[in-house]
Design a protein around this motif. Structure first.
Motif, PDB file in Angstrom:
ATOM      1  N   VAL A   1      -0.234 -12.701 -23.403  1.00 18.79           N
ATOM      2  CA  VAL A   1      -0.751 -12.981 -24.638  1.00 18.79           C
ATOM      3  C   VAL A   1      -2.215 -13.076 -24.481  1.00 18.79           C
ATOM      4  O   VAL A   1      -2.740 -12.499 -25.555  1.00 18.79           O
ATOM      5  N   HIS A   2      -2.740 -13.766 -23.476  1.00 14.90           N
ATOM      6  CA  HIS A   2      -4.209 -14.070 -23.677  1.00 14.90           C
ATOM      7  C   HIS A   2      -4.601 -12.418 -23.570  1.00 14.90           C
ATOM      8  O   HIS A   2      -5.901 -12.318 -24.040  1.00 14.90           O
ATOM      9  N   ALA A   3      -4.207 -11.689 -22.462  1.00 13.15           N
ATOM     10  CA  ALA A   3      -4.656 -10.284 -22.307  1.00 13.15           C
ATOM     11  C   ALA A   3      -4.713  -9.567 -23.500  1.00 13.15           C
ATOM     12  O   ALA A   3      -5.745  -8.804 -23.907  1.00 13.15           O
ATOM     13  N   VAL A   4      -3.788  -9.494 -24.266  1.00 12.57           N
ATOM     14  CA  VAL A   4      -3.609  -8.970 -25.705  1.00 12.57           C
ATOM     15  C   VAL A   4      -4.646  -9.351 -26.523  1.00 12.57           C
ATOM     16  O   VAL A   4      -5.384  -8.472 -27.362  1.00 12.57           O
ATOM     17  N   VAL A   5      -4.939 -10.672 -26.700  1.00 12.99           N
ATOM     18  CA  VAL A   5      -5.712 -11.441 -27.892  1.00 12.99           C
ATOM     19  C   VAL A   5      -7.128 -11.205 -27.196  1.00 12.99           C
ATOM     20  O   VAL A   5      -8.036 -10.409 -27.961  1.00 12.99           O
ATOM     21  N   MET A   6      -7.273 -10.950 -25.982  1.00 15.25           N
ATOM     22  CA  MET A   6      -8.809 -10.590 -25.377  1.00 15.25           C
ATOM     23  C   MET A   6      -9.285  -9.079 -25.877  1.00 15.25           C
ATOM     24  O   MET A   6     -10.131  -9.044 -26.043  1.00 15.25           O
ATOM     25  N   TYR A   7      -8.064  -8.233 -25.540  1.00 18.81           N
ATOM     26  CA  TYR A   7      -8.273  -6.892 -25.675  1.00 18.81           C
ATOM     27  C   TYR A   7      -8.663  -6.564 -27.532  1.00 18.81           C
ATOM     28  O   TYR A   7      -9.694  -6.037 -27.548  1.00 18.81           O
ATOM     29  N   ALA A   8      -7.845  -7.016 -28.021  1.00 21.78           N
ATOM     30  CA  ALA A   8      -8.063  -6.974 -29.639  1.00 21.78           C
ATOM     31  C   ALA A   8      -9.393  -7.614 -29.904  1.00 21.78           C
ATOM     32  O   ALA A   8     -10.271  -6.962 -30.640  1.00 21.78           O
ATOM     33  N   ALA A   9      -9.968  -8.617 -29.220  1.00 20.20           N
ATOM     34  CA  ALA A   9     -11.181  -9.270 -29.631  1.00 20.20           C
ATOM     35  C   ALA A   9     -12.396  -8.357 -29.235  1.00 20.20           C
ATOM     36  O   ALA A   9     -12.950  -7.995 -29.885  1.00 20.20           O
ATOM     37  N   PHE A  10     -12.175  -7.754 -27.950  1.00 16.71           N
ATOM     38  CA  PHE A  10     -13.291  -6.985 -27.525  1.00 16.71           C
ATOM     39  C   PHE A  10     -13.243  -5.566 -28.233  1.00 16.71           C
ATOM     40  O   PHE A  10     -14.357  -5.272 -28.679  1.00 16.71           O
ATOM     41  N   ILE A  11     -12.216  -5.222 -28.564  1.00 18.18           N
ATOM     42  CA  ILE A  11     -11.966  -3.900 -29.542  1.00 18.18           C
ATOM     43  C   ILE A  11     -13.089  -4.198 -30.755  1.00 18.18           C
ATOM     44  O   ILE A  11     -13.754  -3.431 -31.307  1.00 18.18           O
ATOM     45  N   LYS A  12     -12.733  -5.187 -31.334  1.00 19.26           N
ATOM     46  CA  LYS A  12     -13.299  -5.657 -32.757  1.00 19.26           C
ATOM     47  C   LYS A  12     -14.639  -5.716 -32.639  1.00 19.26           C
ATOM     48  O   LYS A  12     -15.554  -5.308 -33.448  1.00 19.26           O
ATOM     49  N   ILE A  13     -15.090  -6.528 -31.397  1.00 18.87           N
ATOM     50  CA  ILE A  13     -16.568  -6.747 -31.228  1.00 18.87           C
ATOM     51  C   ILE A  13     -17.243  -5.509 -31.073  1.00 18.87           C
ATOM     52  O   ILE A  13     -18.434  -5.173 -31.566  1.00 18.87           O
ATOM     53  N   SER A  14     -16.563  -4.554 -30.316  1.00 21.81           N
ATOM     54  CA  SER A  14     -17.189  -3.288 -29.800  1.00 21.81           C
ATOM     55  C   SER A  14     -17.285  -2.483 -31.267  1.00 21.81           C
ATOM     56  O   SER A  14     -18.499  -1.760 -31.303  1.00 21.81           O
ATOM     57  N   ASN A  15     -16.316  -2.496 -32.037  1.00 24.73           N
ATOM     58  CA  ASN A  15     -16.531  -1.686 -33.105  1.00 24.73           C
ATOM     59  C   ASN A  15     -17.590  -2.247 -34.162  1.00 24.73           C
ATOM     60  O   ASN A  15     -18.196  -1.481 -35.035  1.00 24.73           O
ATOM     61  N   MET A  16     -17.811  -3.572 -34.070  1.00 26.72           N
ATOM     62  CA  MET A  16     -18.780  -4.276 -34.886  1.00 26.72           C
ATOM     63  C   MET A  16     -20.299  -3.782 -34.638  1.00 26.72           C
ATOM     64  O   MET A  16     -20.921  -3.591 -35.523  1.00 26.72           O
ATOM     65  N   PHE A  17     -20.442  -3.659 -33.348  1.00 27.85           N
ATOM     66  CA  PHE A  17     -21.939  -3.470 -32.752  1.00 27.85           C
ATOM     67  C   PHE A  17     -21.930  -1.994 -32.226  1.00 27.85           C
ATOM     68  O   PHE A  17     -22.991  -1.566 -31.875  1.00 27.85           O
ATOM     69  N   ASN A  18     -20.871  -1.132 -32.583  1.00 24.43           N
ATOM     70  CA  ASN A  18     -21.008   0.284 -31.918  1.00 24.43           C
ATOM     71  C   ASN A  18     -22.001   1.056 -33.036  1.00 24.43           C
ATOM     72  O   ASN A  18     -21.849   1.175 -34.136  1.00 24.43           O
ATOM     73  N   PRO A  19     -23.148   1.740 -32.644  1.00 28.83           N
ATOM     74  CA  PRO A  19     -24.152   2.309 -33.348  1.00 28.83           C
ATOM     75  C   PRO A  19     -23.325   3.530 -34.157  1.00 28.83           C
ATOM     76  O   PRO A  19     -23.781   3.755 -35.486  1.00 28.83           O
ATOM     77  N   ALA A  20     -22.693   4.118 -33.657  1.00 30.93           N
ATOM     78  CA  ALA A  20     -22.063   5.277 -34.290  1.00 30.93           C
ATOM     79  C   ALA A  20     -21.129   4.862 -35.382  1.00 30.93           C
ATOM     80  O   ALA A  20     -21.007   5.218 -36.411  1.00 30.93           O
ATOM     81  N   HIS A  21     -20.317   3.861 -34.824  1.00 28.69           N
ATOM     82  CA  HIS A  21     -19.342   3.406 -36.078  1.00 28.69           C
ATOM     83  C   HIS A  21     -20.423   2.812 -37.413  1.00 28.69           C
ATOM     84  O   HIS A  21     -20.176   2.972 -38.458  1.00 28.69           O
ATOM     85  N   ILE A  22     -21.552   2.054 -36.975  1.00 25.36           N
ATOM     86  CA  ILE A  22     -22.611   1.731 -38.123  1.00 25.36           C
ATOM     87  C   ILE A  22     -23.099   2.741 -38.732  1.00 25.36           C
ATOM     88  O   ILE A  22     -22.751   2.599 -40.144  1.00 25.36           O
ATOM     89  N   GLN A  23     -23.527   3.903 -38.233  1.00 29.80           N
ATOM     90  CA  GLN A  23     -23.791   4.929 -39.031  1.00 29.80           C
ATOM     91  C   GLN A  23     -22.847   5.492 -39.761  1.00 29.80           C
ATOM     92  O   GLN A  23     -23.167   5.875 -41.068  1.00 29.80           O
ATOM     93  N   ALA A  24     -21.517   5.754 -39.346  1.00 32.89           N
ATOM     94  CA  ALA A  24     -20.554   6.241 -40.129  1.00 32.89           C
ATOM     95  C   ALA A  24     -20.233   5.446 -41.362  1.00 32.89           C
ATOM     96  O   ALA A  24     -20.076   5.909 -42.644  1.00 32.89           O
ATOM     97  N   GLN A  25     -20.309   4.189 -41.298  1.00 31.28           N
ATOM     98  CA  GLN A  25     -20.342   3.337 -42.550  1.00 31.28           C
ATOM     99  C   GLN A  25     -21.162   3.408 -43.415  1.00 31.28           C
ATOM    100  O   GLN A  25     -20.961   3.344 -44.737  1.00 31.28           O
ATOM    101  N   ALA A  26     -22.446   3.433 -42.867  1.00 32.03           N
ATOM    102  CA  ALA A  26     -23.552   3.632 -43.894  1.00 32.03           C
ATOM    103  C   ALA A  26     -23.385   4.889 -44.706  1.00 32.03           C
ATOM    104  O   ALA A  26     -23.732   5.011 -45.572  1.00 32.03           O
ATOM    105  N   ARG A  27     -23.028   6.187 -43.994  1.00 32.64           N
ATOM    106  CA  ARG A  27     -22.756   7.385 -44.628  1.00 32.64           C
ATOM    107  C   ARG A  27     -21.575   7.408 -45.437  1.00 32.64           C
ATOM    108  O   ARG A  27     -21.783   7.913 -46.624  1.00 32.64           O
ATOM    109  N   HIS A  28     -20.556   6.701 -45.271  1.00 32.74           N
ATOM    110  CA  HIS A  28     -19.631   6.446 -46.340  1.00 32.74           C
ATOM    111  C   HIS A  28     -19.987   5.698 -47.504  1.00 32.74           C
ATOM    112  O   HIS A  28     -19.802   6.181 -48.423  1.00 32.74           O
ATOM    113  N   LYS A  29     -20.830   4.551 -47.116  1.00 32.45           N
ATOM    114  CA  LYS A  29     -21.274   3.834 -48.444  1.00 32.45           C
ATOM    115  C   LYS A  29     -22.308   4.627 -49.245  1.00 32.45           C
ATOM    116  O   LYS A  29     -22.148   4.789 -50.719  1.00 32.45           O
TER     117      LYS A  29
END
Length: 664
Positions: free
Chosen positions: A627-655
């Protein structure tokens, strides 16, 4: 004038040779750092010398030492030196050596022993490169020896300050002995030489001293004329320094020369230091009127005990000697003592018991281990086995805390059930199992003072030492209604420093007591009343209630009520001239009962839950891990997406795309 000076020199030389010539009886040399933690390139080292000499000096007044010399700490003027003998360039040890002028510690008047003993302490600051052999060499031994009579002596010690594998400065082993030990000839003897070490984990071994200077650890002659001074059949057991031998000839002395060496571990091939011990055995033939049993030293302190003593506080220790035959008396108690310890006269307070009182106030210079040995001699020259103890100056022995009823240091006290098995007591400091056997805890019947069960703390597996607490698991069926008390031998609890200073013996029957609840006990109340006027008095049915006296610690009162039959008594009284008449009728009370309440002590609850907690804890963690592993994995994916430059640029283009769509 020159003639006078020559005469003075001749007299002084003669007096010097009075003690030096054929009067040596053995000795010990040891050392230790004042601080075992290295600091800088040098260390302060305390060096200890102890020697035994013949007590009689012709040419002196008085011609021998007495107890008065012990009390006044008279010097023994052996004006010689303990010098460096090997590898001296590695150290700054004084080129002239250390003086061998001793402070008197013991004077023995027995005609066989005639010993004058003394010791000396010197403090030197030496470089950590020091690896030298120091020793006292001169001439000569006493003449009446089995081997080596009148020959030179050599007593040497290896002083090595190279750091141990654990990074500390080493301390040499310590030992002590009587100057002369008596044994009957043609009798197999097993003699144990005392040895201990301040570095508690070191492996100690003893071996014969030898003159093979090219191969022994000290690289010099270690024993002079008394090498192999015991019969050739003598066997030494290195690990516990036990000698096995038979003395063949009566009225002779046998010199024993040993080296005690310390090793860092059982796999070490080279010792870290080498301590000499040299002393004498004496062979005798028992007289026809001698007792068949030698005297023995008994009392609160067993042989090889280790006792913590404070600095500046007077110590009074009583030695008790037991004799076994009519007419057997104690005429001497030969001793080997630290300086400043005085010895009373021998007294006979009761049949077959003899005592001597030791009085000693340790000083700061004596901090650390101080050995004491004694041997009792009877009127047939039979000597007890040596009795040796170690006083650990400026170290506290653990104190077993006296039990109290409420929130006490021992459990249980008061009333307990007959199936009680767990007992515990606390000490004032961390304690451990004693290092020797014969340290018993005993449970006694308070009515008869007879012990009903004893356990030896030296090896009993049902005794557990943990922190400040000792837990005893007693396998015994206690008798309901009985009261018991607990006694503990000296050393039942031992400290954690050096020779493990031990707790004092507990012999007081009131120290730790408990009694066993008896459910069969009941009580009946009878009331007799003589009123002034005619009346009827009836005693009411009364239940018998037994209260668990552990209410103060358990908070539960256990009660039982049993049926009772009482007599209703009617007293009829008229005036003073009328006789009184009495009638009786039986009445029966109703029967009530309450169920027995099982009392569980906190410690019992803890023990009962121990296994369950031990099992459930890993199960809980194993279940929680995925359970702890799943929660930590989801948290790391979330954090990775939040601060990923490519993801940030894609959001800006979408806006921007959405703004253009809505603008159109």
């Amino acid at each position: 004038m020159k003639l006078i000076w020559y005469l003075v020199l001749v007299i002084l030389y003669a007096l010097y040779n009075t003690i030096e010539g054929a009067h040596f009886r053995g000795g010990i040399i040891s050392w230790r750092p004042l601080n075992s933690t290295p600091s800088g390139s040098s260390a302060s080292i305390l060096i200890h010398q102890r020697y035994f000499w013949n007590r009689e000096w012709s040419g002196f007044t008085p011609p021998y030492c007495t107890e008065a010399d012990v009390a006044s700490q008279t010097s023994i003027p052996v004006n010689s030196y303990m010098t460096c003998l090997s590898n001296c360039s590695s150290s700054t040890y004084p080129s002239s050596g250390l003086s061998t002028v001793m402070t008197t510690t013991d004077c023995d008047q027995n005609t066989i022993i005639e010993s004058w003993a003394g010791e000396r302490y010197d403090t030197l600051t030496l470089p950590l490169t020091t690896s030298i052999t120091i020793g006292f060499q001169s001439s000569a031994w006493m003449t009446a020896l089995y081997i080596g009579g009148g020959q030179s002596w050599s007593i040497v010690n290896r002083l090595n300050l190279g750091l141990r594998p654990d990074g500390y400065i080493n301390s040499s082993p310590v030992t002590n002995t009587l100057p002369v030990v008596f044994y009957q000839i043609n009798t197999q003897v097993v003699h144990v030489v005392q040895m201990a070490d301040n570095d508690a984990t070191d492996i100690l071994q003893c071996r014969w001293s030898n003159s093979a200077s090219g191969s022994n650890y000290n690289r010099v002659d270690e024993c002079g004329g008394i090498c192999s001074g015991l019969p050739s059949s003598t066997v030494v057991t290195a690990s516990n320094c036990t000698l096995s031998f038979t003395l063949p000839t009566a009225n002779l002395y046998y010199a024993c020369a040993l080296q005690i060496e310390d090793y860092y571990s059982s796999s070490s091939t080279s010792p870290m230091s080498s301590v000499p011990i040299q002393f004498l055995f004496y062979g005798y033939t028992a007289s026809s009127g001698a007792c068949s049993e030698r005297p023995s030293i008994i009392g609160d302190r067993p042989n090889r005990a280790c006792i913590g003593v404070p600095i500046g506080v007077q110590l009074n220790e009583t030695i008790i000697i037991q004799t076994y035959c009519p007419g057997q008396t104690i005429v001497d108690l030969v001793t080997s003592s630290p300086y400043g310890m005085t010895h009373s006269a021998i007294s006979n307070p009761s049949t077959n018991l003899w005592t001597m009182v030791l009085t000693w106030t340790p000083v700061a210079a004596q901090t650390g281990p101080q050995g004491f040995c004694a041997g009792a001699i009877d009127n047939s020259s039979l000597q007890s086995d040596p009795w040796c103890i170690t006083y650990l100056v400026d170290y506290d022995s653990p104190d077993l805390i006296r039990p109290t009823l409420v929130q006490g240091s021992a459990s249980p006290v008061g009333t307990v059930f007959s199936n009680q098995t767990l007992f515990s007591i606390e000490a004032s400091s961390t304690v451990g199992r004693p290092t020797r056997n014969g340290t018993d805890i005993c449970f006694h019947d308070a009515d008869t003072n007879v012990s009903v069960v004893c356990y030896d703390a030296g090896y009993a597996s049902n005794l557990v030492y943990t922190g400040n607490t000792i837990v005893i698991v007693a396998n015994y069926s206690w008798t309901p209604g009985k009261t018991y008390y607990v006694t503990m031998d000296s050393g039942f609890a031992s400290g954690s420093v050096f020779c493990h200073a031990e707790s004092s013996p507990i012999t007081d029957p009131t120290y730790w007591r408990f009694n066993i609840w008896d459910p069969a006990v009941s009580s009946t109340t009878t009331t007799t009343t003589t009123p002034f006027t005619t009346a009827t008095v009836t005693t009411r049915p009364t239940s018998t209630t037994s209260i668990n006296t552990l209410l103060t610690t358990t908070g539960i009162a256990l009660t039982t009520t049993t049926a009772m039959t009482t007599n209703a008594t009617t007293a009829s009284t008229s005036d003073s001239t009328t006789a009184a008449s009495t009638t009786a009728s039986a009445t029966t009370s109703s029967e009530t009962s309450e169920s027995t309440v099982a009392v569980m002590y906190p410690k019992d609850f803890e023990n009962a839950c121990q296994q369950t907690v031990a099992i459930m804890t890993p199960v809980f963690f194993i279940t929680l891990m995925p359970v702890h592993a799943v929660v930590m994995y989801a948290a790391f994916i979330k954090i990775s997406n939040m601060f990923n430059p490519a993801h940030i640029q894609a959001q800006a283009r979408h806006k921007r795309r959405l703004r253009r769509i809505f603008a159109a």
